[in-house]
Write an enzyme that holds these catalytic residues in place. Structure first.
Site, PDB file in Angstrom:
ATOM      1  CG  HIS A   1      -1.951  -1.083   1.194  1.00  0.00           C
ATOM      2  ND1 HIS A   1      -2.473  -1.652   2.335  1.00  0.00           N
ATOM      3  CD2 HIS A   1      -2.558  -1.703   0.155  1.00  0.00           C
ATOM      4  CE1 HIS A   1      -3.360  -2.576   1.998  1.00  0.00           C
ATOM      5  NE2 HIS A   1      -3.423  -2.632   0.686  1.00  0.00           N
TER       6      HIS A   1
ATOM      7  CD  GLU B   1      -0.307   1.096   4.320  1.00  0.00           C
ATOM      8  OE1 GLU B   1       0.477   0.129   4.442  1.00  0.00           O
ATOM      9  OE2 GLU B   1      -1.543   0.956   4.180  1.00  0.00           O
TER      10      GLU B   1
ATOM     11  NE  ARG C   1      -6.245  -0.078   0.583  1.00  0.00           N
ATOM     12  CZ  ARG C   1      -6.175  -0.689   1.757  1.00  0.00           C
ATOM     13  NH1 ARG C   1      -5.658  -0.063   2.783  1.00  0.00           N
ATOM     14  NH2 ARG C   1      -6.597  -1.929   1.904  1.00  0.00           N
TER      15      ARG C   1
ATOM     16  CG  HIS D   1       0.455  -3.366   5.541  1.00  0.00           C
ATOM     17  ND1 HIS D   1      -0.283  -3.084   4.426  1.00  0.00           N
ATOM     18  CD2 HIS D   1       0.814  -4.676   5.417  1.00  0.00           C
ATOM     19  CE1 HIS D   1      -0.383  -4.156   3.663  1.00  0.00           C
ATOM     20  NE2 HIS D   1       0.281  -5.141   4.247  1.00  0.00           N
TER      21      HIS D   1
ATOM     22  CD  GLU E   1      -1.796  -2.137   9.260  1.00  0.00           C
ATOM     23  OE1 GLU E   1      -1.274  -1.034   8.994  1.00  0.00           O
ATOM     24  OE2 GLU E   1      -2.530  -2.768   8.467  1.00  0.00           O
TER      25      GLU E   1
END
Length: 423
Positions: free
Chosen positions: A181, A184, A240, A310, A385
C-alpha cells in the site's frame, strides 16, 4: 493563523454538537476542508457494519483497531460529510484526529523540498533514491549482498529486491517486504532501514551476524513502485492501490493486498473498482502481486518466514485474515508475536496489540499473509501495522523513521530466532 490553531487543539466533541460544530467551521472558513475522524464503537461487529457504510459513502478508511475497550475506525472525509458520519447507527463517539489533511501534506512537501538531511534515513526518499541506495549496498558489500528484479509493475518499473546471503550453509530463507500500500511511507522506510542493519552490522554485531549466517534474507522495500511514484505527485499522496486501469470503469487500481489467490474474494474486500479495497477481477490479476506471489511460490520449500509491513495502528498480526477462526498454529504465532512486541516496546515504550488479522482489525481476504500461510505452508507469516496510532496516520513525520526502524528491528530478530529458526 487558523491552521496552527487547529493543529494545537484537542478535539473530543460531544455527539450532540458535533455536526453543528463542523458545519459552522466549514461555512466560516469558506472552503472545502478534509479531516480525519475517529469513530468509537463498542465492538468489532458494529465496527464492521460502520466500515461497510463508510465505504458505501465513498470515504477513505485509514485505520481500524481495538481502542478503549471497544473499537476505533479512522476515516478521511470532507467536513461537509461529517453529519452523515455522525448520524450512522452505533457511533458512540466522534473525534477529529487530523483537523486539516491538506495542510499536513503541504507541510510534508515543504519540509522535503527544503530538507538537507545528514543521512539517508533522516527523510523519506523517492523510488530512484531508494533503488540507488540499494545498488550502493550491493556494490559496497558485494560478497554479502546482491539486487534482483522480482518482476515488473503495470507501468513497466522494476520491482527490485535485496538478497543477503552469507554462504554459511543456511537452509532457510526469510522474506519481508513493504509498500504494497504505497501511501504507507513508513513501511518502505522501515523495511529498508532493517535491511541496512542486517548488512552493515554483519561481522560487528554478534546477534546480527548469527542471524545472517543462519538465514538467507530476501527484502523487497517497494512492492508497489507505480503507486509509490504517484504518491510523490500533486494530489497523489494518499493513493493506496496500484496504477492499473480497470476495464469498464474510470477508476484506477487494485488493492494488492486483496489480490492474492488464497481465499480470494471471500469477505473483507470489494468488487467495486473505485473502492480502495478492490480485489481485482481475479486472483493475482495485478502484475505486482503476481510477481511476489510467483517468487514466494517458487521458493516456498525453503522459506521459513514472511512479513508484510504496513502502516498504521501499531499492530502485529498473523493469519487468518479471511476468517475469525483460529489457525492450528495460533498458540505458537501468538506466543512469538507477544515476544516480538515486547522486544519492540522495550526500546521506546511503543505498544503493539498482537493477534490474528480478522480478530484484531477486520476480515480481509486475499491477503499476503493468508496466502503464504494457507497456500504455501509458511508457518511464520506475519503482517505489521507500524507507527503511529492516528495522530499523523499515513503522514508520519520523517523524524520517526529511525526510531521505527530501530524498534521494529528488535521485533524482527525475535521472530527470526524464536519462530523461523526454532523449527
Amino acid at each position: 493563523n487558523y491552521k496552527n490553531q487547529l493543529n494545537k487543539m484537542k478535539y473530543n466533541i460531544d455527539m450532540k454538537y458535533f455536526a453543528l460544530t463542523l458545519l459552522l467551521a466549514f461555512f466560516s472558513l469558506g472552503f472545502s476542508l478534509e479531516q480525519v475522524y475517529r469513530i468509537q464503537v463498542s465492538d468489532l461487529k458494529r465496527a464492521q457494519i460502520i466500515s461497510s457504510q463508510l465505504e458505501e459513502l465513498g470515504l477513505d478508511i485509514w485505520g481500524e483497531k481495538p481502542s478503549n475497550g471497544g473499537f476505533a475506525i479512522d476515516v478521511r472525509a470532507n467536513v461537509e460529510v461529517s453529519p452523515k458520519i455522525a448520524a450512522l447507527k452505533f457511533v458512540e463517539k466522534l473525534e477529529i484526529l487530523i483537523p486539516d489533511v491538506d495542510f499536513l501534506i503541504a507541510q510534508e512537501r515543504e519540509r522535503m523540498a527544503n530538507a538537507q538531511p545528514k543521512a539517508f534515513f533522516d527523510e523519506y526518499q523517492t523510488l530512484d533514491s531508494i533503488y540507488s541506495f540499494m545498488d550502493d549496498l550491493a556494490s559496497q558489500y558485494s560478497s554479502l549482498v546482491s539486487t534482483f528484479v522480482v518482476g515488473k509493475s503495470y507501468e513497466g518499473r522494476d520491482i527490485i529486491g535485496l538478497k543477503i546471503k552469507a554462504n554459511r550453509g543456511a537452509t532457510k530463507e526469510f522474506v519481508f517486504n513493504g509498500g504494497i500500500h504505497c501511501r504507507e511511507w513508513i513501511g518502505q522506510a522501515t523495511v529498508l532501514y532493517m535491511a541496512n542493519e542486517l548488512i552493515t552490522k554483519y561481522g560487528s554485531d554478534g546477534n546480527v551476524t548469527q542471524l545472517v549466517d543462519a538465514l538467507d534474507w530476501t527484502i523487497i522495500p517497494v512492492l508497489n513502485p507505480d503507486g509509490y511514484v504517484y504518491t510523490f505527485t500533486t494530489g497523489g499522496r494518499l493513493w493506496r492501490k496500484n496504477r492499473e486501469p480497470n476495464s469498464g470503469s474510470t477508476c484506477v487500481g487494485t488493492d494488492l493486498n486483496r489480490n492474492w489467490e488464497y481465499k480470494w474474494n471471500t469477505g473483507g474486500s470489494s468488487n467495486l473498482p473505485c473502492s480502495d479495497s478492490y480485489h481485482g477481477p481475479s486472483p493475482f490479476s495485478a502484475p505486482e502481486s503476481k510477481a511476489i506471489g510467483d517468487y514466494l511460490g517458487t521458493n516456498a520449500a525453503r522459506i521459513g518466514g514472511y512479513i508484510d509491513f504496513h502502516a498504521y495502528s501499531q499492530l502485529l498480526m498473523f493469519p487468518w485474515g479471511w476468517s475469525e477462526d483460529l489457525t492450528p498454529d495460533h498458540t505458537d504465532l501468538q506466543k512469538v508475536g507477544n515476544s516480538a512486541a515486547a522486544a519492540l516496546s522495550s526500546v521506546y515504550g511503543t505498544k503493539y496489540d498482537v493477534g490474528s488479522i480478522a480478530n484484531i482489525i477486520y476480515v480481509a481476504s486475499g491477503s499476503s499473509a493468508d496466502h503464504t500461510y494457507g497456500a504455501l505452508n509458511i508457518k511464520w507469516s506475519f503482517a505489521f501495522e507500524l507507527r503511529d496510532t492516528g495522530r499523523y496516520g499515513f503522514l508520519l513525520p520523517a523524524d520517526q523513521i529511525i526510531p521505527s526502524g530501530i524498534e521494529t528491528f528488535e521485533a524482527l530478530k525475535v521472530i527470526a530466532r524464536e519462530g523461523v529458526l526454532s523449527n
